[in-house]
Structure formats: structure tokens, C-alpha cells
Design an enzyme around this catalytic site. Structure first.
Site, PDB file in Angstrom:
ATOM      1  N   CYS A   1      -1.594   8.559   4.015  1.00  0.00           N
ATOM      2  CA  CYS A   1      -1.578   8.154   2.602  1.00  0.00           C
ATOM      3  C   CYS A   1      -2.860   8.578   1.897  1.00  0.00           C
ATOM      4  O   CYS A   1      -2.945   8.510   0.680  1.00  0.00           O
ATOM      5  CB  CYS A   1      -1.344   6.652   2.444  1.00  0.00           C
ATOM      6  SG  CYS A   1      -2.299   5.666   3.570  1.00  0.00           S
TER       7      CYS A   1
ATOM      8  N   GLU B   1       0.903  -1.151   0.000  1.00  0.00           N
ATOM      9  CA  GLU B   1       0.000   0.000   0.000  1.00  0.00           C
ATOM     10  C   GLU B   1       0.934   1.189   0.000  1.00  0.00           C
ATOM     11  O   GLU B   1       1.637   1.421   0.984  1.00  0.00           O
ATOM     12  CB  GLU B   1      -0.900  -0.081   1.236  1.00  0.00           C
ATOM     13  CG  GLU B   1      -2.101   0.816   1.156  1.00  0.00           C
ATOM     14  CD  GLU B   1      -1.840   2.098   1.876  1.00  0.00           C
ATOM     15  OE1 GLU B   1      -1.411   3.071   1.196  1.00  0.00           O
ATOM     16  OE2 GLU B   1      -2.058   2.135   3.090  1.00  0.00           O
TER      17      GLU B   1
END
Lengths: 486, 486
Positions: free
Chosen positions: B265, B228
Site C-alpha cells: 500500500c 487502511e
């Protein structure tokens, strides 16, 4: 006869990209109709297609007729899968203002990856080819398909495409939903490198598969590559089973490894059994009774002959029944044998040899079954032939369940039933991705990715995740699974 | 203070491999108990752990207390997921002797991949670290976990491991179920290369993630790598929304991109909005009101300063509100702006800059929203701020649903709810594998592969697929989905 004609990669990918929004917007019911139209069309054209397939693949007519039925059956299974709707994995979590932080409304479902490149296999010119599993599952997922024609049967692909085109146009599908490009190697490379391709399905050799996977991984935007490669498919026979029914075990094993001239990815390539003259005799007579048959083409036969030669040269390998290429180019099956101790030392014996050959691994002590199981790499299938109650079973099962995608009890690996539960895949190196299957209902999952919708007004949501559930999909709501009839 | 102590890769992997059969054999109920024991333990130790996390990560206490609660909540969600049992995807097809060929009994369920290496993230020292999402989902799947400690918080990892060890031993889990190795880069490489590791979970930078993925792919036996990575997370604001509520939009956007000093993120890095002095004024005053905060560590701050410098040097980029590093090392947020035309020409503007900066992309014509949406690469999230009814919405939604893993309506991407429906992932380059998620119930699927049992007597089958359904799992039988209560 003129050479069969295919689209260029540029034309096929442009058409596929243009068809992608139509496919993505189609309802599951639309897609089921499309899949069933293809199934009906190939069934109706069977008598025209089978002779072409026979000429190109050298496979017997009865087998090819059966394969057409399997192919339409696969298409119909995927129609059933999309109609049922669970494949969309719809998950709804209602907002919770009482939580810290407050939880928004979240609605997840799966969406198609876009145009899929399907690399067809030579050994199933229908069932793993133009309208085979990969194509059917990609269409079911809502992805247009660009078929990479196999050099083993270009005319058949051209003919199947003509049948498919007509069927698709009759249900109003745009031309780019299914297209085919030529058989040349460089066409396949260009196809994987095309930025419009979203995923690749491949059935074939490990060598070819790994090379193409590299290309998919090295793109500017890498894409998933699903390669169903090859496997040695070991069979483990207990001493009690061999003592009780050597004759039937030998007959069934030989039928399985010589089926389709041994050109199946589930061919049992290793048969681990007690050393016994009775079993050897039964095996010899079963092999001798097999009618030699032609292999798919000269290239494959050449590779088989070379592989067979390499196996026979390995120290300790004994020929139980010699076979080989006959004057009329048919191939008689070969049975080899080796003691367990040699197998554990010679890695080359664990490599698949595509064609009618199998290796009997003979043990003195039944515990060797577990040793051999620990030695095999990842495989599509592993089979246990036993009476039940043998103490070796528990440790043997524990090992093979970790090594195989399908574990079989007193049955044979060839003949892959196409059902909801089927899994055709396995740990590396039998496939490039052990999490997914190329046969069975869940094959659609390869071509879908999740998208979650947060906080949207119902009227802007895709139908699949709207509150009223207009498509009557099975779904999970606030953690609770609801079937369509709930 | 002595340096924190971790296991060597050899010791950790040996212990994990030894614990793997225990984990694989544990029932879903056993695993739920294990996950809840970890949840209870970290909650109970919160007051001891938060100060260590604060020292190492410079994150404020209130945020860290909330993050511990999120972490225990995640562990409890996965306990709920395994108790519910759908994650095993049990599928049973009964034999059909009436078919040609006859169909054998087939029973499919998912099995754990074995020890998982979890590469922890610096920005969530609890929720994406030692007992974070990757660890919780791997344990739920039945895989032992080897944690690669993040150099940003080694003491915290040591302390959390001490808490976890105690909790795991209290529920009778073997030591190898959860272990930690040191923070050095070469330790991470050695870990991925270890033959006993079956999969990798990673949260971090694209650069680090792609390098580690290469190692996973180049092993003798390649393993799945779930990275990720990062994302620009665009926000698309319609003219009507900006005209109606510039003040609240500006305040919420600024709160989102400066949350946690922009070290999420899901930080909105791009804000596409109409060029308007009113909106600019609202943005300026919102940014000016943000209290500067320290970044996670000096390395991250250094990278942020460098990235900010590069952005400001790009032709056409204007500073709407200047920020930067203050005397006390805190960082004030920076807001930049650029006309749409420049963004479409300058790819570097689409690269994530980790930290408190965001870029306003100003348009004259609302149709530019769609142009920008077409330009962004794959992202974790895409957000629409609108009134509803704008004609631009339909084409805009059509584009962003293809580019993002989560699409948001009048909300903000930061704050990832941990639920059944959540999806935290997206097309390349935001993750290495768009089919899977690192947050939410389906995260377990990453660490499981299907196995199908063909023709077995019931007593030799794993409990999950036995005919009597002893674990009362939801399952699909002969194509029909049955909930546990059916």
C-alpha cells in the site's frame, strides 16, 4: 432593531482557509496568547453581554455571569494545554543502522485538520457557543473556526463576535481565524458541505446531530463529525443509602434535575431507588420547593410539553409531583415514577426529555439496579448513590463503566468541571464518537491528525520535532517519555 | 486436503464477548505476557508456517521468513507499549474545595471498546493478517479479536490460529480472546453487523473498505471502522537531484515500486521528475533488470492487468518500459510516463493500480512539483528526492504535509518501520480515519475510549487510577506530567 449580520458561508470559509496556514504555523505560545486574549476580552465585556444573553435565552443573570467566567476559564485551560505541549504527542525514533532492515529517523507530531465548523448549543449561550469548548479546543489545535450561530441567540453571537474580532486583531490574528455564519438550517448544511471545512463540532439534539453527521459522512471527502448529543444519565441509589439519608439525596437529586430548568445534557433523567413512602415524601417536598423558571425558548418549551405528555401516557407511569407550564410561561418541574418491571419493558422511558422532568424507577429488590443498568443505552454519565460495602456495588460498577463516559460516586452529573481529566462524551447514542470529548484538555485531539517525518535534515523539520526541541515540548524519544524538565 | 475450518460468527462473537471482561480486567503486564507468548509461538512455528504461506500467497520464502520476524517484532513492540503504560492516558485532578463551584476528584483513563473484528489483508499474510498489527494492537488495548480470514490464505490462518490457541491457553487466556471466522464475504458482513463487535480494523481496497464502513455506520449501534485503504504515494524529484544522481534514484525507485511485485500500500505509484533522456535511460535499465515475480493470486493479477490496460489507454500515456504477464504467470514490471500537463487533466491517473506499475510524470519547469502535489488526493506517504537548498522545497513541503500521513526525505515509502513514532495512515481516501494509525505504538488508541471516575473512594477505583499508582503508570496529576520514574 435590525437583524444581526453574519458572513455568508462562502466568505467565512474563504477567510478561514486563508487563515489556516497562519494558524498551523503559529507556535503553541502564540496560540496561548490568542486564547488568553479572547478570555480577557469576554471577561471584560461580561456586563455588556450578559443582558443580551438574558433576553435571548431567558436564563437568570447570576447563572449567565457564572457562565461567562466558565467560558473564559475554558479558554485559559486550553491556553495552559497548548503551552504545556504534550497535546502535540511528539515522538522521536532515532535511526538504527544495526537493524534489518535499517530503521530510518522518524519524528511524529500532530497537525491541525484545517477550518472547523462549530455548531453552537442553545442551553449554554456562552460556554457551548461562540467562544465555547469546541471553539477554544479547535483554536488550541491550530484550526480556524467558523461558528454556526444558534437561532436561540443570534444577537449574542453577533456581540461576542465583535468582542472576539477586536481581541484577535489586537494580537495580530488574521480575520479568518474566527468567523460566524447565520442561524438558518440551510446555512449549517452548506457549511458542512463546504470543501474547506476539515471537521465539525456539534452540541445539540440526537436528531439534529445524526442528520448533520450524515451530511459530513456523505461529502466527496468525508470529515470527522463530533456530536455531543443527549443522555438519560441514570442515578442508582442503594437501599442502604436511601434508608440512611433520604432527605439529602432527594434534595440534591431534585436540585440537579431542575438546574437550569432541566436543560442540561447531564440532567439526571432516571433515578433508580427503593420503593419507599419516606423517599417519595422527601422527593415531593423537594420538587414543590423549586421555583418555576422559563425555558430557553418557545420551541424548546413546546417540545418539552409534548415529551412530558408522551411520558405520562405510558402504561404504569405515575405522577409523583405534577408540574407544567404556568400562566407566566414559567415551567414547574414534574416528577414521575414507574416500577422497575415497567421500565424494563418500555424503551420510550429511556429517551431523554429535555427540560425539568425526571423519572423515579422504584425497585423492591436491590438487584434490579444491575438490571436497569444493563438496559440503559450509552450515556454521558452514570451515578451511584451508596453507603459503601453494598454487595450490589461490584456488579453495578462493572456494568456502568461499560455504558458511560463519566461514572460518579455520591455526587451529581450536572456541573461539568473543566479540567485536564474531564471527559464529556460516552458510548452511542450519547455521542457520535465515544473516543473523544467535547470538554476538558483532551478535546483538542479531535481536531488534530498525526504526521510523521522520515529522514529529514533538521533544518527542514517543523520546530516541534527538531532534535534540539526548541519549544521545550514533553516528548517520547526512542520509547522513553521525557517531560519538559527532564 | 479438507477445507480449513473456522468458527461461525455466532460462536466466535459469543466467545469473544465472554472473554471481554477477562481482557478488560487484565493488567498491562498480563497483556504484555500474552503478546510475547504469541510472538514466541509464531517465531517457533516459522518453519512450519512459511511453506503454507508460500503456497497460498506465491510470495518468496526469504520475504515470508522476514515477515514472520516482523510480525513477532510487532507483537513485542505492543508488549513494550502496554508495559510502559502511557497508552492508558491516566489523568488525575484532585478535588478543589476552594473553587466556585468546588471541583470534584476526577480520574480519567482509557478503557477497551470490547471485541474487535480484524479484516486481514492478502499482501502481508503474516504482518497484516491473523497476528498482524490490528490484532496485536487490539489485544494490547484489552479487546478480544475475531479475525475475518482472508480468502487469499485460509490454510495459513487456520495454521496460525492453531499456534496462537496453544500459546494463549498456556498463559491462561480464555478461548474467546482470539478466534477466526471464515473467508466468505457474507461472513464478514455478518461479523460487522454482530452487536457484540465494538470496532473494526480493515486493511485492503478502497472499494471493499468503504462498503464495509457503510455497514459499520448503519448498525443500530454504529461502531468505529478503521480502514487502511490505498494510496498513490507520490515521489517528487527535483531537477538538481536528477542531474546529480539519476542512476541511483532510478535504481532505488524501481526497487521500491517493484518490491513484493508492487503489492504494497506504500508503493510509489507516481514519480514526478524532470523530463530527461538520461533519467529515462536509467529507469529503463533498472526496470529491465527486475526479475518478474508472481502476484498474490489470479484475481489480483486479473485486476492488475485490467488496471494497467486502462492506464495505457489514457491519452498522453507513453510506455517507457513494457511489462505484463509472462507464460509462467509471473508479471514483469511496467513503467509508464506522462507529461505534467496531462496528469493535471486526467484524474484517473491518480488512482492506485495495485501491482508492478508506476507512472513517471515529466516536467519541464520544476514549479510543476507543487502543482502536482496540489492535485494528489490524501495519501499514506509523500516523498521528496532533493539535494537541499532548492527554492521549490519550501512550497512543496507546505503542500505535502497537508496531504500525507508520512513525509519522506531522500528515502522510499515501502518498508514501514514498526516503532513508537510510526504513523501509517493519511487523509481521505487513503484511510477512513486520518486521526489514527494501523502501524506503530499509537495504533492501540483506536480501540480505547476514555472513562472518567468522579469522587470515588480509592478502594472502588480501578487500579490504573488509584492514588497510590499501583501499576507505576506515567500519568498527569493536577496538570503535571509524571513519568514512572518521577
Amino acid at each position: 432593531m435590525s437583524a444581526p449580520r453574519f458572513l455568508t458561508v462562502e466568505t467565512a470559509c474563504a477567510a478561514a482557509a486563508e487563515a489556516a496556514p497562519w494558524m498551523a504555523a503559529s507556535t503553541p505560545a502564540d496560540r496561548a496568547v490568542l486564547l488568553e486574549a479572547l478570555a480577557d476580552a469576554i471577561d471584560a465585556a461580561s456586563a455588556d453581554l450578559v443582558p443580551i444573553a438574558g433576553q435571548e435565552s431567558r436564563l437568570p443573570e447570576a447563572r449567565l455571569i457564572g457562565e461567562v467566567a466558565r467560558t473564559s476559564g475554558q479558554l485559559r485551560l486550553f491556553a495552559e494545554v497548548v503551552r504545556e505541549g504534550s497535546f502535540l504527542e511528539v515522538t522521536v525514533d532515532h535511526p538504527r543502522a544495526d537493524l534489518t532492515p535499517p530503521r530510518p529517523d522518524l519524528r511524529r507530531c500532530l497537525a491541525p485538520l484545517g477550518p472547523v465548523a462549530v455548531f453552537t448549543a442553545s442551553n449554554f449561550p456562552f460556554a457551548f457557543s461562540t467562544l465555547g469548548n469546541d471553539t477554544a479546543s479547535a483554536l488550541a489545535a491550530g484550526c480556524p473556526v467558523v461558528v454556526k450561530t444558534h437561532p436561540g441567540h443570534p444577537r449574542l453571537t453577533e456581540a461576542v463576535m465583535a468582542v472576539a474580532d477586536k481581541a484577535l486583531s489586537a494580537v495580530g490574528a488574521p480575520a479568518g481565524v474566527l468567523t460566524a455564519v447565520g442561524p438558518a438550517l440551510e446555512v449549517g448544511v452548506e457549511l458542512i458541505e463546504d470543501r474547506r471545512i476539515g471537521a465539525v463540532g456539534f452540541t445539540g439534539s440526537a436528531r439534529g446531530g445524526f442528520a448533520l453527521q450524515q451530511i459530513a459522512q456523505n461529502r466527496a471527502v468525508p470529515i470527522p463529525f463530533y456530536g455531543e448529543l443527549g443522555s438519560i444519565n441514570p442515578v442508582f441509589v442503594t437501599a442502604a443509602a436511601a434508608a440512611e439519608r433520604a432527605g439529602s439525596i432527594a434534595a440534591e437529586y431534585v436540585a440537579s434535575f431542575t438546574l437550569g430548568s432541566g436543560q442540561f445534557c447531564t440532567k439526571p433523567g432516571l433515578f433508580v431507588a427503593p420503593r419507599s413512602e419516606g423517599l417519595r415524601t422527601a422527593l415531593r417536598s423537594a420538587v414543590a420547593a423549586v421555583t418555576p423558571a422559563e425555558m430557553l425558548n418557545d420551541t424548546i418549551r413546546g417540545a418539552f410539553v409534548a415529551g412530558l405528555g408522551r411520558l405520562q401516557e405510558i402504561d404504569g407511569v405515575e405522577v409523583v409531583h405534577p408540574g407544567g407550564v404556568l400562566d407566566d410561561a414559567a415551567v414547574a418541574p414534574t416528577l414521575l415514577a414507574v416500577p422497575v418491571s415497567r421500565l424494563l419493558e418500555a424503551e420510550q422511558l429511556l429517551e431523554e426529555c429535555f427540560g425539568p422532568v425526571s423519572l423515579v424507577v422504584e425497585y423492591e429488590d436491590e438487584a434490579a439496579l444491575v438490571d436497569v443498568a444493563r438496559t440503559v443505552p450509552g450515556v454521558l454519565t452514570a451515578t451511584v448513590i451508596a453507603q459503601g460495602g453494598e454487595p450490589v456495588l461490584a456488579p453495578l460498577i462493572e456494568v456502568i463503566r461499560q455504558r458511560a463516559g463519566r461514572v460518579i460516586w455520591n455526587g451529581w452529573p450536572t456541573g461539568v468541571a473543566v479540567t485536564w481529566a474531564q471527559h464529556h462524551g460516552g458510548p452511542f447514542p450519547s455521542t457520535t464518537n465515544a473516543l473523544h470529548t467535547s470538554v476538558g484538555a483532551s478535546a483538542v485531539r479531535r481536531f488534530l491528525r498525526p504526521v510523521v517525518w522520515q529522514g529529514w535534515p533538521d533544518e527542514l523539520l517543523p520546530a516541534a520535532v527538531q532534535e534540539s526541541n526548541p519549544w521545550a515540548l514533553p516528548r517520547r524519544v526512542d520509547g522513553v517519555l521525557e517531560t519538559a524538565s527532564t
